[in-house]
Scaffold this active site. Structure first.
Site, PDB file in Angstrom:
ATOM      1  N   ASP A  23      37.791  18.245  -2.794  1.00  0.00           N
ATOM      2  CA  ASP A  23      38.509  17.523  -3.688  1.00  0.00           C
ATOM      3  C   ASP A  23      38.094  18.082  -4.973  1.00  0.00           C
ATOM      4  OD1 ASP A  23      39.158  15.683  -5.772  1.00  0.00           O
ATOM      5  OD2 ASP A  23      38.126  13.871  -4.582  1.00  0.00           O
ATOM      6  N   GLY A  45      49.514  13.414  -6.456  1.00  0.00           N
ATOM      7  CA  GLY A  45      48.549  14.752  -6.143  1.00  0.00           C
ATOM      8  C   GLY A  45      47.432  14.736  -6.746  1.00  0.00           C
ATOM      9  N   ASP A  47      46.985  15.582  -9.979  1.00  0.00           N
ATOM     10  CA  ASP A  47      47.103  14.958 -11.067  1.00  0.00           C
ATOM     11  C   ASP A  47      46.534  13.511 -11.008  1.00  0.00           C
ATOM     12  OD1 ASP A  47      47.811  14.616 -13.916  1.00  0.00           O
ATOM     13  OD2 ASP A  47      49.923  14.948 -13.629  1.00  0.00           O
ATOM     14  N   THR A 131      52.241  24.002  -5.038  1.00  0.00           N
ATOM     15  CA  THR A 131      52.345  24.047  -3.557  1.00  0.00           C
ATOM     16  C   THR A 131      52.546  22.669  -2.869  1.00  0.00           C
ATOM     17  OG1 THR A 131      49.823  24.074  -2.949  1.00  0.00           O
ATOM     18  CG2 THR A 131      51.340  26.177  -3.609  1.00  0.00           C
TER      19      THR A 131
HETATM   20  N1  AR6 Z   1      41.799  18.169  -4.979  1.00  0.00           N
HETATM   21  C1  AR6 Z   1      42.313  19.329  -4.897  1.00  0.00           C
HETATM   22  N2  AR6 Z   1      43.399  19.573  -4.467  1.00  0.00           N
HETATM   23  C2  AR6 Z   1      44.213  18.164  -4.189  1.00  0.00           C
HETATM   24  C3  AR6 Z   1      43.984  17.112  -4.799  1.00  0.00           C
HETATM   25  C4  AR6 Z   1      42.270  16.998  -4.932  1.00  0.00           C
HETATM   26  N3  AR6 Z   1      42.084  15.779  -5.233  1.00  0.00           N
HETATM   27  N4  AR6 Z   1      45.177  16.267  -4.525  1.00  0.00           N
HETATM   28  C5  AR6 Z   1      45.879  16.925  -4.042  1.00  0.00           C
HETATM   29  N5  AR6 Z   1      45.590  18.138  -3.893  1.00  0.00           N
HETATM   30  P1  AR6 Z   1      50.579  18.456  -6.425  1.00  0.00           P
HETATM   31  P2  AR6 Z   1      52.474  20.374  -7.934  1.00  0.00           P
HETATM   32  C6  AR6 Z   1      46.554  19.289  -3.687  1.00  0.00           C
HETATM   33  O1  AR6 Z   1      51.518  17.857  -5.825  1.00  0.00           O
HETATM   34  O2  AR6 Z   1      52.887  20.811  -6.673  1.00  0.00           O
HETATM   35  C7  AR6 Z   1      52.164  15.540  -9.804  1.00  0.00           C
HETATM   36  O3  AR6 Z   1      52.572  14.325  -9.726  1.00  0.00           O
HETATM   37  C8  AR6 Z   1      47.624  19.126  -2.825  1.00  0.00           C
HETATM   38  O4  AR6 Z   1      47.118  19.254  -1.556  1.00  0.00           O
HETATM   39  O5  AR6 Z   1      49.329  17.599  -6.905  1.00  0.00           O
HETATM   40  O6  AR6 Z   1      51.964  21.291  -8.940  1.00  0.00           O
HETATM   41  C9  AR6 Z   1      52.340  15.958 -11.144  1.00  0.00           C
HETATM   42  O7  AR6 Z   1      52.112  15.161 -12.249  1.00  0.00           O
HETATM   43  C10 AR6 Z   1      48.569  20.518  -3.067  1.00  0.00           C
HETATM   44  O8  AR6 Z   1      48.021  21.498  -2.209  1.00  0.00           O
HETATM   45  O9  AR6 Z   1      51.103  19.454  -7.626  1.00  0.00           O
HETATM   46  C11 AR6 Z   1      53.832  17.051 -11.353  1.00  0.00           C
HETATM   47  O10 AR6 Z   1      54.602  15.929 -11.552  1.00  0.00           O
HETATM   48  C12 AR6 Z   1      48.044  21.038  -4.551  1.00  0.00           C
HETATM   49  O11 AR6 Z   1      47.110  20.129  -4.814  1.00  0.00           O
HETATM   50  C13 AR6 Z   1      53.813  17.510  -9.884  1.00  0.00           C
HETATM   51  O12 AR6 Z   1      52.929  16.623  -9.045  1.00  0.00           O
HETATM   52  C14 AR6 Z   1      49.037  20.558  -5.563  1.00  0.00           C
HETATM   53  O13 AR6 Z   1      49.955  19.528  -5.433  1.00  0.00           O
HETATM   54  C15 AR6 Z   1      53.066  18.733  -9.657  1.00  0.00           C
HETATM   55  O14 AR6 Z   1      53.281  19.281  -8.648  1.00  0.00           O
END
Ligand code: AR6
Length: 187
Positions: A23, A45, A47, A131
């Site tokens: 995390d 996610g 964010d 991703t």
């Molecule tokens: N620590 C590390 N990685 C994580 C965590 C964490 N705590 N939580 C999730 N991931 P995403 P995007 C991973 O969807 O595709 C948001 O709503 C997750 O499993 O967070 O760039 C924003 O506001 C995945 O592998 O980001 C934007 O609207 C990775 O982080 C949108 O999502 C990225 O997934 C951005 O989408």
């Protein structure tokens, strides 16, 4: 309490690259990178996890900044997080690969690394940008992320450590394979 971290440490040009599964909100570095949206409005996610763990101060700063175009990055403080700063970058939404997604993803990593260099930060941690909700295939995204990072370390600015934090075991394994491949290509 001893917290066990699953990870592998690599070295490149005298600098460290850690690939870990976990995390990102728990990682102690100068800056963690957030996979944000153009409005810096927060979301799900990583964010959502960063804003939840860091507290409302980060969102207040994001509101003042107002937004960030895809491929660029902005920096805020990190509230209650272990990190000192959050670098918010916006990766592209995957649309099949023909809409300059790889250039935009590379630019998101480069902008984040440049900002870290400008602030003379020594360590930075990245999640796998684009991703999750944005649908970018992890195998391709890992190459972009690692390539931009190795290029930056070759440039020899302030950064001494780059950490890739992968949430799932399978993303972690993908990164390890790509890391070995790309280091071998450059050796
Ligand atoms: N620590 C590390 N990685 C994580 C965590 C964490 N705590 N939580 C999730 N991931 P995403 P995007 C991973 O969807 O595709 C948001 O709503 C997750 O499993 O967070 O760039 C924003 O506001 C995945 O592998 O980001 C934007 O609207 C990775 O982080 C949108 O999502 C990225 O997934 C951005 O989408």
């Amino acid at each position: 309490m001893v917290v066990e971290v699953i990870g592998v440490r690599f070295e490149y040009k005298g600098r460290v690259i850690d690939v870990i599964q976990g995390d990102i909100t728990k990682v102690e570095v100068d800056a963690i990178v957030n996979a944000a949206n153009e409005g810096l409005r927060g979301g799900g996610g990583v964010d959502g996890a960063i804003h939840r763990a860091g507290g409302p101060g980060i969102m207040e700063e994001c509101r003042k900044i107002g937004g960030c175009p895809t491929g660029l990055a902005v920096i805020t403080t990190a509230g209650r997080l272990a990190a000192k700063h959050v670098i918010h970058t916006v990766g592209p939404v995957w649309q099949g690969g023909g809409k300059q997604e790889s250039d935009l993803l590379k630019s998101a990593y480069e902008s984040s690394l440049r900002l870290a260099g400008d602030k003379k930060l020594k360590s930075i941690a990245f999640p796998s940008i684009s991703t999750g909700v944005y649908g970018y295939p992890i195998e391709h995204a890992a190459r972009v992320a690692i390539g931009a990072s190795l290029d930056n370390l070759e440039g020899g600015r302030s950064l001494e450590k780059i950490v890739f934090v992968l949430f799932s075991k399978s993303d972690y394994n993908t990164y390890l394979v790509r890391m070995e491949e790309m280091l071998a290509e450059r050796s």
